[in-house]
Design an enzyme around this catalytic site. Structure first.
Site: not given
Ligand code: BGC
Length: 744
Positions: A286
């Site tokens: 993530d």
């Molecule tokens: C979130 C993810 C997301 C990623 C990309 C993160 O802050 O937890 O779920 O896919 O950002 O946008």
């Protein structure tokens, strides 16, 4: 006869040829990835392991400006937050025309509940319990997203969530492992379709691995701590189900678990994911979560963070840039093996081959297709259908609903009555809120032309101002009935949107009190992204519709339900508590050694001194404009062996005055186990449509697979003994019968 035989033979041969061809494509991709890998320098391989956001919309700090140079230098293999056929083509050209090996970029994006056509938030959609419907919405999202140059969605989010304080409950399928697993699989199938090489299919990414939904106190990014038993029994199955459905990629979670940040957990990323489950796609972190391991306090510097992540099993670094900066050195020093880099790079390259990007890197950058596909009329029709099916009728005393379409004057009041921006909810990706149809507009389109619709905002969503009260009261006074639309702002749920108060904002409560004083038939519509404490509302309003954030077609969908053109059938997939003090509260709790039911008058049983143990609305709850009766479940045998299939039947009758659809639920209880077992577990559900007065027999099959759990020895197995099987319309049902499993 001969003819039929020949036909069958042809069918079998073509099925075999097809599956061989499929396999060939896959093994070809693998061979191609190997050949390409053999030509690559270490730096080029590391480039494939690096994912950066473009300069568009971001969900956190942008770590590295000048990512365009990174693309040209081959230091990045994938980009997210870049959308549109023209822009993705531009970036793709940078990669293909400037790098030595012309390796195309992979474009990712958070396509969570629709791309341009926005569907209900995933939690809402899960209340339809309609797997095909959910598969279709993911399919449409993929149609639109791939037409805008995207290859990869960061979805589905399959984190089991049992704490409504956590804002991200809106992104998942609720509290239940069984239902959540089926929904996870349906969404993956929707995004990925039959063949990744097709122009309209994209890679799914099951997230957030693992147990992100169990953040302590519902605070986002907070610590997760649970036994391996709970992890495996409750939290892991939906990820596994998504992978069994073919999910090509996995995203790690921000949280720690068992004292290790997920992005550095060999246990999760290698032992479970690879060795136990045999996952062969790639793992992405993530956002910046490799960097965050410094804050978690498990590494002292960036080099150690990069080493921990790659050695634990991370294949791609989202946004931290640590792989790009540190891996080359780490390989030279022997702290990371080149074999590990090869393995990660190969997994990524293989999927690029599967998508057909090497055949044509601009395959998904077709502006004409983009125009034809995006927000197609057919998608809007499906978005409305989906929205109707996601609505849950929480309460309908004295049949306040549906409202007669020929009503003379209807007041439509409240901060959500004509709200547009909030309708599409959080994580609405590239959705254009300006295209959303409001509740007021939906009502105006649906009600009879002679009805006078009086609109008043009533109050702000949050600000403590009564300036709109007088107008709302005056209009409500003139009306025969009132539709009062309240809720949370869309930013109040989603990422980084945890709340310690799960009631509606105070100013809206004051507005409700004013409207209630008028003593008129009033329907309360609640738009929100999490289960709320609606005790006040339940006490004072006769009719309550939980509509969540329903997306682009919210207004028309709600209007159809309000006026009875559609009879609601949604059922809650998360428990609604009576108060925050009951949280976490979910239906599949344990009995404890002092169950309340054993002696309700005894002080020393498991209960509160100031609140009931029972939720306000249980998991599985949802009313219809008609009602259904259930016979006692009937079993074809009362004793089964591990080889048997038990058939459970129940006759459901529509005893009301209009046709309706019921979601029939089957729960099991294992009365005695080598470890304690939940008081109920969902193990089946079926939707049944019934005309007025009609009865249908609904049957379920139960096998030992449904009776398995992690035994005292942590073996996933069954144990002989007695079980109760319940069939009913919600998780509170006591409509049950006993059977036994004999193993000798
Ligand atoms: C979130 C993810 C997301 C990623 C990309 C993160 O802050 O937890 O779920 O896919 O950002 O946008």
């Amino acid at each position: 006869m001969k003819m039929i035989f020949r036909l069958l033979l042809i069918l079998i041969i073509s099925a075999l040829t097809f599956s061989c061809a499929e396999k060939k494509i896959q093994s070809n991709s693998e061979e191609k990835a190997d050949s390409l890998l053999a030509l690559m320098t270490l730096r080029e391989k590391i480039g494939q392991l690096t994912l950066y956001t473009s300069d568009w919309d971001v969900t956190g700090p942008t770590m590295r400006k000048g990512y365009q140079n990174d693309i040209k230098n081959g230091d990045v293999g994938a980009i997210f937050n870049a959308i549109g056929s023209a822009y993705t083509r531009q970036l793709q050209e940078l990669a293909v025309e400037n790098t030595r090996l012309k390796i195309p970029l992979l474009f990712g994006y958070d396509v969570i509940h629709g791309h341009r056509t926005i569907f209900p938030i995933p939690l809402a959609e899960s209340c339809s319990w309609d797997l095909e419907l959910m598969q279709r919405s993911a399919r449409i999202a993929a149609e639109e997203a791939t037409a805008e140059g995207l290859h990869w969605t960061f979805a589905p989010m399959v984190d089991i969530a049992r704490d409504p304080r956590w804002g991200r409950v809106m992104e998942g399928a609720g509290e239940d492992t069984y239902l959540g697993s089926q929904i996870a699989a349906a969404r993956v199938k929707g995004f990925q379709g039959e063949n990744l090489n097709d122009i309209n299919t994209m890679l799914a990414c099951v997230k957030h691995f693992a147990a992100y939904g169990a953040a302590q106190a519902g605070r986002d990014y907070h610590t997760v701590d649970m036994s391996d038993r709970v992890l495996r029994e409750t939290y892991l199955p939906p990820y596994k189900a998504a992978l069994d459905a073919g999910a090509a990629t996995v995203m790690t979670s921000f949280n720690e678990i068992h004292g290790e940040p997920a992005s550095g957990s060999q246990y999760l990323l290698t032992d479970i994911l690879r060795k136990e489950w045999g996952f062969d796609g790639f793992v992405v972190t993530d956002y910046t979560s490799i960097m965050e391991m410094l804050y978690h306090g498990v590494v002292a510097d960036t080099t150690a963070a990069a080493a921990l992540a790659i050695n634990a099993g991370v294949d791609m670094d989202m946004q931290a840039g640590f792989f790009q900066d540190k891996l080359e050195q780490l390989v030279k020093e022997g702290k990371v093996s080149e074999a590990r880099i090869n393995e990660a790079a190969k997994r990524i390259l293989k999927l690029k081959f599967d998508l057909g990007l090497f055949d044509d890197p601009y395959k998904y950058c077709d502006t004409a297709r983009e125009k034809a596909v995006v927000m197609n009329e057919k998608f809007l029709i499906e978005a409305k259908e989906n929205a109707k099916r996601s609505i849950v009728l929480l309460k309908n005393q004295d049949k306040v609903l549906p409202i007669n379409k020929n009503i003379k004057t209807l007041a439509v009041v409240g901060p959500m009555a004509h709200a547009r921006k909030d309708l599409i909810g959080s994580w609405s990706a590239a959705g254009d809120w300006k295209k959303a149809v409001t509740l007021l507009e939906g009502i105006q389109q649906t009600v009879s032309p002679s009805t006078k619709v009086l609109y008043a905002k009533g109050s702000p969503l949050m600000a403590d101002s009564t300036q709109y009260f007088a107008d709302a009261i005056a209009k409500a006074k003139q009306a025969e009935a009132i539709v009062l639309a309240v809720g949370e702002a869309s930013w109040m749920s989603g990422e980084a949107a945890s709340r310690t108060n799960i009631q509606l904002p105070l100013i809206q409560k004051k507005l409700m009190e004013e409207i209630l004083k008028l003593n008129k038939p009033t329907v309360l519509i609640v738009m929100n992204g999490r289960p709320l404490d609606l005790s006040f509302e339940d006490k004072h309003f006769k009719a309550i519709l939980e509509t969540w954030f329903l997306g682009t077609q919210a207004g028309p969908a709600i209007a159809e339900v309000l006026f009875g053109d559609y009879n609601p059938s949604g059922k809650l997939t998360m428990t609604f508590p009576r108060s925050l003090g009951q949280v976490p509260i979910y239906y599949s709790m344990k009995n404890t050694g002092r169950p309340y039911e054993s002696d309700p008058n005894n002080k020393y049983v498991s209960k509160y001194i100031d609140e009931s143990n029972y939720p306000l609305y249980p998991f599985g709850h949802g009313l219809s404009y008609t009602s259904f009766s259930y016979t006692k479940p009937f079993l074809d045998k009362t004793v089964i062996s591990p080889k048997d299939t038990l058939t459970v039947t129940c006759t459901i009758t529509n005893i009301g005055d209009r046709p309706g659809e019921e979601i029939v639920q089957l729960y099991l209880r294992d009365l005695v186990g080598s470890v304690t077992r939940p008081i109920k577990e969902l193990k089946g559900f079926k939707k049944v449509n019934l005309a007025v007065g009609e009865s249908k027999v609904v049957s379920f099959k139960v096998t030992v697979e449904d009776l398995k759990f992690y035994t005292k020895e942590m073996k996933f197995s069954y144990e002989p003994g007695d079980f109760e099987v319940f069939v009913g319309g919600d998780s509170n049902t006591q409509n049950k019968i006993l059977f036994s499993l004999k193993t000798d």
